[in-house]
Scaffold this motif. Structure first.
Motif, PDB file in Angstrom:
ATOM      1  N   THR A 296       0.847  -1.211   0.000  1.00  0.00           N
ATOM      2  CA  THR A 296       0.000   0.000   0.000  1.00  0.00           C
ATOM      3  C   THR A 296       0.875   1.251   0.000  1.00  0.00           C
ATOM      4  O   THR A 296       0.734   2.143   0.839  1.00  0.00           O
ATOM      5  CB  THR A 296      -0.932   0.004   1.220  1.00  0.00           C
ATOM      6  OG1 THR A 296      -0.141  -0.159   2.414  1.00  0.00           O
ATOM      7  CG2 THR A 296      -1.941  -1.127   1.135  1.00  0.00           C
ATOM      8  N   SER A 297       1.828   1.297  -0.937  1.00  0.00           N
ATOM      9  CA  SER A 297       2.753   2.424  -1.007  1.00  0.00           C
ATOM     10  C   SER A 297       2.148   3.631  -1.705  1.00  0.00           C
ATOM     11  O   SER A 297       2.754   4.693  -1.747  1.00  0.00           O
ATOM     12  CB  SER A 297       4.018   1.995  -1.770  1.00  0.00           C
ATOM     13  OG  SER A 297       3.676   1.679  -3.119  1.00  0.00           O
ATOM     14  N   GLY A 298       0.956   3.457  -2.274  1.00  0.00           N
ATOM     15  CA  GLY A 298       0.371   4.520  -3.072  1.00  0.00           C
ATOM     16  C   GLY A 298       0.712   4.369  -4.538  1.00  0.00           C
ATOM     17  O   GLY A 298       0.266   5.155  -5.378  1.00  0.00           O
ATOM     18  N   ASP A 299       1.510   3.364  -4.855  1.00  0.00           N
ATOM     19  CA  ASP A 299       1.885   3.081  -6.238  1.00  0.00           C
ATOM     20  C   ASP A 299       1.315   1.701  -6.603  1.00  0.00           C
ATOM     21  O   ASP A 299       1.354   0.780  -5.775  1.00  0.00           O
ATOM     22  CB  ASP A 299       3.411   3.066  -6.375  1.00  0.00           C
ATOM     23  CG  ASP A 299       3.846   2.981  -7.822  1.00  0.00           C
ATOM     24  OD1 ASP A 299       3.823   1.855  -8.369  1.00  0.00           O
ATOM     25  OD2 ASP A 299       4.210   4.019  -8.423  1.00  0.00           O
ATOM     26  N   PRO A 300       0.785   1.519  -7.809  1.00  0.00           N
ATOM     27  CA  PRO A 300       0.185   0.224  -8.163  1.00  0.00           C
ATOM     28  C   PRO A 300       1.186  -0.930  -8.254  1.00  0.00           C
ATOM     29  O   PRO A 300       0.791  -2.098  -8.213  1.00  0.00           O
ATOM     30  CB  PRO A 300      -0.472   0.504  -9.516  1.00  0.00           C
ATOM     31  CG  PRO A 300       0.211   1.717 -10.050  1.00  0.00           C
ATOM     32  CD  PRO A 300       0.594   2.530  -8.860  1.00  0.00           C
ATOM     33  N   HIS A 301       2.488  -0.617  -8.390  1.00  0.00           N
ATOM     34  CA  HIS A 301       3.474  -1.705  -8.366  1.00  0.00           C
ATOM     35  C   HIS A 301       3.430  -2.389  -7.003  1.00  0.00           C
ATOM     36  O   HIS A 301       3.204  -1.732  -5.976  1.00  0.00           O
ATOM     37  CB  HIS A 301       4.875  -1.157  -8.616  1.00  0.00           C
ATOM     38  CG  HIS A 301       5.091  -0.679 -10.021  1.00  0.00           C
ATOM     39  ND1 HIS A 301       4.693   0.578 -10.446  1.00  0.00           N
ATOM     40  CD2 HIS A 301       5.649  -1.278 -11.100  1.00  0.00           C
ATOM     41  CE1 HIS A 301       5.009   0.731 -11.723  1.00  0.00           C
ATOM     42  NE2 HIS A 301       5.587  -0.381 -12.151  1.00  0.00           N
ATOM     43  N   LEU A 302       3.702  -3.700  -6.994  1.00  0.00           N
ATOM     44  CA  LEU A 302       3.651  -4.431  -5.728  1.00  0.00           C
ATOM     45  C   LEU A 302       4.557  -5.652  -5.780  1.00  0.00           C
ATOM     46  O   LEU A 302       4.773  -6.238  -6.847  1.00  0.00           O
ATOM     47  CB  LEU A 302       2.222  -4.887  -5.413  1.00  0.00           C
ATOM     48  CG  LEU A 302       1.677  -6.145  -6.125  1.00  0.00           C
ATOM     49  CD1 LEU A 302       0.441  -6.646  -5.413  1.00  0.00           C
ATOM     50  CD2 LEU A 302       1.404  -5.900  -7.586  1.00  0.00           C
ATOM     51  N   PRO A 303       5.089  -6.061  -4.620  1.00  0.00           N
ATOM     52  CA  PRO A 303       5.882  -7.298  -4.550  1.00  0.00           C
ATOM     53  C   PRO A 303       4.948  -8.504  -4.426  1.00  0.00           C
ATOM     54  O   PRO A 303       4.841  -9.115  -3.350  1.00  0.00           O
ATOM     55  CB  PRO A 303       6.728  -7.084  -3.288  1.00  0.00           C
ATOM     56  CG  PRO A 303       5.877  -6.221  -2.415  1.00  0.00           C
ATOM     57  CD  PRO A 303       5.108  -5.313  -3.341  1.00  0.00           C
ATOM     58  N   LEU A 304       4.279  -8.862  -5.536  1.00  0.00           N
ATOM     59  CA  LEU A 304       3.344  -9.993  -5.492  1.00  0.00           C
ATOM     60  C   LEU A 304       4.093 -11.277  -5.179  1.00  0.00           C
ATOM     61  O   LEU A 304       3.624 -12.115  -4.410  1.00  0.00           O
ATOM     62  CB  LEU A 304       2.613 -10.102  -6.835  1.00  0.00           C
ATOM     63  CG  LEU A 304       1.369 -11.001  -6.887  1.00  0.00           C
ATOM     64  CD1 LEU A 304       0.451 -10.576  -8.026  1.00  0.00           C
ATOM     65  CD2 LEU A 304       1.733 -12.467  -7.037  1.00  0.00           C
ATOM     66  N   PHE A 305       5.283 -11.432  -5.771  1.00  0.00           N
ATOM     67  CA  PHE A 305       6.110 -12.617  -5.512  1.00  0.00           C
ATOM     68  C   PHE A 305       7.301 -12.222  -4.654  1.00  0.00           C
ATOM     69  O   PHE A 305       7.861 -11.130  -4.797  1.00  0.00           O
ATOM     70  CB  PHE A 305       6.604 -13.219  -6.835  1.00  0.00           C
ATOM     71  CG  PHE A 305       5.500 -13.781  -7.688  1.00  0.00           C
ATOM     72  CD1 PHE A 305       4.930 -15.005  -7.395  1.00  0.00           C
ATOM     73  CD2 PHE A 305       5.020 -13.065  -8.777  1.00  0.00           C
ATOM     74  CE1 PHE A 305       3.897 -15.520  -8.179  1.00  0.00           C
ATOM     75  CE2 PHE A 305       4.002 -13.567  -9.573  1.00  0.00           C
ATOM     76  CZ  PHE A 305       3.431 -14.805  -9.271  1.00  0.00           C
ATOM     77  N   THR A 306       7.683 -13.115  -3.757  1.00  0.00           N
ATOM     78  CA  THR A 306       8.818 -12.857  -2.862  1.00  0.00           C
ATOM     79  C   THR A 306       9.828 -13.994  -2.971  1.00  0.00           C
ATOM     80  O   THR A 306       9.551 -15.057  -3.524  1.00  0.00           O
ATOM     81  CB  THR A 306       8.349 -12.748  -1.388  1.00  0.00           C
ATOM     82  OG1 THR A 306       7.782 -14.006  -0.978  1.00  0.00           O
ATOM     83  CG2 THR A 306       7.311 -11.649  -1.237  1.00  0.00           C
ATOM     84  N   ASP A 307      10.993 -13.711  -2.452  1.00  0.00           N
ATOM     85  CA  ASP A 307      12.065 -14.704  -2.408  1.00  0.00           C
ATOM     86  C   ASP A 307      12.039 -15.368  -1.039  1.00  0.00           C
ATOM     87  O   ASP A 307      12.635 -14.886  -0.081  1.00  0.00           O
ATOM     88  CB  ASP A 307      13.412 -14.017  -2.656  1.00  0.00           C
ATOM     89  CG  ASP A 307      14.579 -15.004  -2.658  1.00  0.00           C
ATOM     90  OD1 ASP A 307      14.368 -16.202  -2.410  1.00  0.00           O
ATOM     91  OD2 ASP A 307      15.711 -14.556  -2.925  1.00  0.00           O
ATOM     92  N   ASN A 308      11.288 -16.465  -0.964  1.00  0.00           N
ATOM     93  CA  ASN A 308      11.153 -17.196   0.303  1.00  0.00           C
ATOM     94  C   ASN A 308      10.699 -16.265   1.429  1.00  0.00           C
ATOM     95  O   ASN A 308      11.134 -16.366   2.572  1.00  0.00           O
ATOM     96  CB  ASN A 308      12.476 -17.863   0.671  1.00  0.00           C
ATOM     97  CG  ASN A 308      12.299 -19.057   1.590  1.00  0.00           C
ATOM     98  OD1 ASN A 308      11.217 -19.651   1.678  1.00  0.00           O
ATOM     99  ND2 ASN A 308      13.348 -19.410   2.306  1.00  0.00           N
ATOM    100  N   GLY A 309       9.795 -15.343   1.088  1.00  0.00           N
ATOM    101  CA  GLY A 309       9.254 -14.422   2.075  1.00  0.00           C
ATOM    102  C   GLY A 309       9.932 -13.067   2.086  1.00  0.00           C
ATOM    103  O   GLY A 309       9.383 -12.103   2.612  1.00  0.00           O
TER     104      GLY A 309
END
Length: 625
Positions: free
Chosen positions: A451-464
């Motif tokens: 919810t940074s205010g930008d539509p980009h998001l870390p949908l996928f993570t590296d083992n969390g």
């Protein structure tokens, strides 16, 4: 000719016939014995007195075409190499799956896109949001499973090397033992010697399945075995091969010619009188099973892992990496840009383009944040763009250290770096001297918040954890990402974040901004991929959508598996043809042996008849006395 002379000649014929009968018996008994070479008697004429000739036995002859045997061993190595590769690539194709079936990367990705299309149409739908999360999890799990399948194959290759080394050592020891026995026979060619030669040839053939070899035989029937690269494996004594298997294979266990950096097993030869030699780094084994296992473990399967890692990295970065253009800035006659580095993560990049007014050339500079100075300096391969000039900068010492490094590395270009305030990096030209003009500048940073205010998001993570493409002493974060990739737990706990990217102000429930961004990035946006994937070159990397990339490397693997199968089939045909020739030359033909047996029976009867006649003559002489 006296009667005693005639008797001696007839007895020599009987002895020769008996010896030939013994060889015929041996040939028939061993007609189905692998590696048995048909034996015949070596006979020469001997002078007996003033008249007539006896027959002398000079040894046993093996009906062997040595040139054909050498060809057969060469093709045995090639066929073993091709068969192992064909089997492994067929199994790798099984890991990827049939492109038209379910349970594949392509299938999981298409379902993910379908779920995103549903969310883009109905962003307020809870089921659509959950559907995207579930599809993303399936995508991540498919990559996890594919990576596990590849590493299982690499582990099998490692085990294959270990087993092959044990077999090779046994063959080498047996060859050395038989060499000693043959030398003790003094170079004779009797039946026992011929049997020892058969045994030794079987072990040499076994060795040729494992590696490419050539042989040299001396006058004492001893054979020295070398690799085609010239390393002696055995003479009167055998060298010993050792393999330091490393256990579990992971994407990060990779071969390196520097033994301090290599994390997989290598093959070392220890010579009988001391000294060792690394057989892998010197490429001493070039064919046979061992060469195939090494090629698969260190290149083919490692490249397959790179392909899915690149796919996972591009998919993650496409959604979380945001590029922000610099703000125009001036200082007197100098002009350039201000860049906000507040969101810059380890592995993120500052892009600066400048024109060298002396040469007229435009340079594209990629300044990569590095938090581990041990990896510096970075090579230009740290980015995919062939036009990039890469500069790794250690950020662990703070902004003052960063400025010192940048001005020290680039001061000669006419660029000047400063920190006007906070986390702002200012890059300016040299003003009046006008050696260089800064034409563009931007920062690509990884968004860490949902919810940074930008539509980009870390949908996928590296083992969390956040995937940023970081480079450390342990290697690139991209390596093995497919095995570790997972869906952001924050999204799993709150699927509404697939739509809501701001809490102040609150993103409306029906807002399609984030859904559309994700869908566009994953279905339409084009990316460049590292030539280490086997696609494209360093000068012209493969570029395309994520789906195009997946189809391309899966198709490539399918073509490789098909080509390997065709090569293996071709090698098997050549090997079988040579083996048939070898069998016709050196194998036992029962019809020929039976015909020879009849001939020997007649010869035996004739010699016996001569002896019977001589006996009658002696009896007649005795009666006269």
């Amino acid at each position: 000719m006296g009667l005693s002379q005639a008797l001696s000649t007839a007895m020599s014929g009987l002895r020769a016939t008996q010896a030939s009968l013994s060889l015929v018996s041996s040939n028939v008994a061993n007609a189905e014995t692998p590696g048995y070479v048909r034996k015949t008697l070596n006979q020469v004429t001997g002078t007996t007195g003033q008249y007539g000739s006896s027959v002398l036995i000079t040894g046993v002859n093996r009906q062997l075409d040595e040139f054909l045997q050498t060809q057969l061993r060469t093709e045995t190595s090639g066929a073993a190499y091709a068969d192992v590769r064909s089997d492994f690539l067929a199994n790798l194709q099984g890991v990827y799956g049939n492109p038209d079936s379910t349970g594949t990367i392509e299938d999981a990705y298409n379902k993910f896109l379908t779920a995103l299309q549903g969310l883009s149409t109905s962003p307020e739908s809870q089921s659509a949001r959950i559907g995207v999360i579930n599809a993303a999890q399936s995508m991540a799990q498919q990559l996890n499973a594919t990576s596990q399948g590849i590493q299982t194959l690499r582990a099998n290759a490692e085990a294959g090397i270990s087993d092959s080394i044990n077999s090779a050592n046994n063959a080498l020891q047996q060859i050395a033992r038989l060499n000693v026995q043959l030398a003790a026979n003094g170079g004779t060619t009797d039946a026992s010697t011929a049997a020892l030669l058969d045994q030794r040839d079987r072990y040499v053939t076994q060795l040729s399945q494992l590696m490419d070899i050539r042989t040299v035989t001396n006058s004492q029937n001893q054979v020295s075995v070398f690799t085609n690269s010239g390393v002696q494996l055995v003479g009167t004594e055998a060298a010993t091969l050792s393999f330091n298997a490393q256990g579990t294979m992971t994407p990060n266990t990779l071969y390196n010619t520097d033994p301090t950096k290599s994390t997989v097993g290598t093959i070392t030869i220890t010579f009988p009188h001391g000294g060792t030699y690394d057989m892998v780094s010197t490429n001493s084994i070039r064919s046979g099973k061992i060469a195939a296992y090494l090629e698969l473990r260190d290149n083919t399967l490692a490249q397959a892992q790179t392909q899915i890692d690149q796919f996972a990295a591009a998919m993650s970065s496409a959604l979380s990496d945001k590029t922000t253009a610099g703000t125009a800035a001036t200082a007197g006659a100098q002009s350039g840009f201000d860049l906000d580095l507040s969101g810059l993560q380890n592995g993120n990049t500052i892009h600066v383009s400048y024109k060298d007014n002396t040469t007229g050339l435009t340079h594209n500079l990629s300044i990569i944040r590095v938090d581990d100075p041990n990896v510096l300096p970075l090579s230009n391969t740290a980015t995919v763009d062939p036009n990039d000039e890469v500069l790794g900068i250690d950020f662990s010492g703070g902004m003052s250290s960063v400025l010192s490094q940048l001005n020290g590395a680039l001061g000669g270009t006419g660029l000047q770096f400063s920190n006007p305030s906070g986390s702002t990096l200012r890059v300016l030209d040299d003003g009046a001297v006008n050696k260089a003009d800064v034409t563009a500048a931007s920062v690509t940073s990884t968004v860490s918040s949902l919810t940074s205010g930008d539509p980009h998001l870390p949908l996928f993570t590296d083992n969390g954890g956040l995937y940023t493409g970081a480079i450390t002493a342990n290697g690139s974060q991209t390596t093995g990402l497919a095995a570790r990739i997972s869906v952001n737990t924050g999204l799993i706990g709150d699927p509404s974040r697939m739509v809501v990217y701001s809490t102040n102000p609150q993103t409306p429930a029906g807002d399609t901004t984030r859904a559309n961004l994700v869908l566009n990035q994953l279905s339409n946006a084009s990316y460049s991929y590292s030539p280490q994937t086997g696609l494209g070159t360093s000068g012209a990397p493969f570029t395309g959508t994520l789906l195009n990339f997946a189809k391309q490397f899966i198709s490539q693997q399918g073509e490789s598996a098909t080509a390997a199968k065709q090569l293996a089939d071709g090698q098997d045909v050549v090997l079988n043809t040579l083996q048939t020739k070898m069998d016709s030359t050196s194998g036992v033909n029962m019809d020929e042996e039976m015909a020879h047996l009849l001939s020997l029976q007649n010869a035996y009867s004739a010699n016996a008849r001569v002896m019977s006649s001589i006996k009658q003559m002696y009896d007649a002489l005795l009666q006269l006395t």
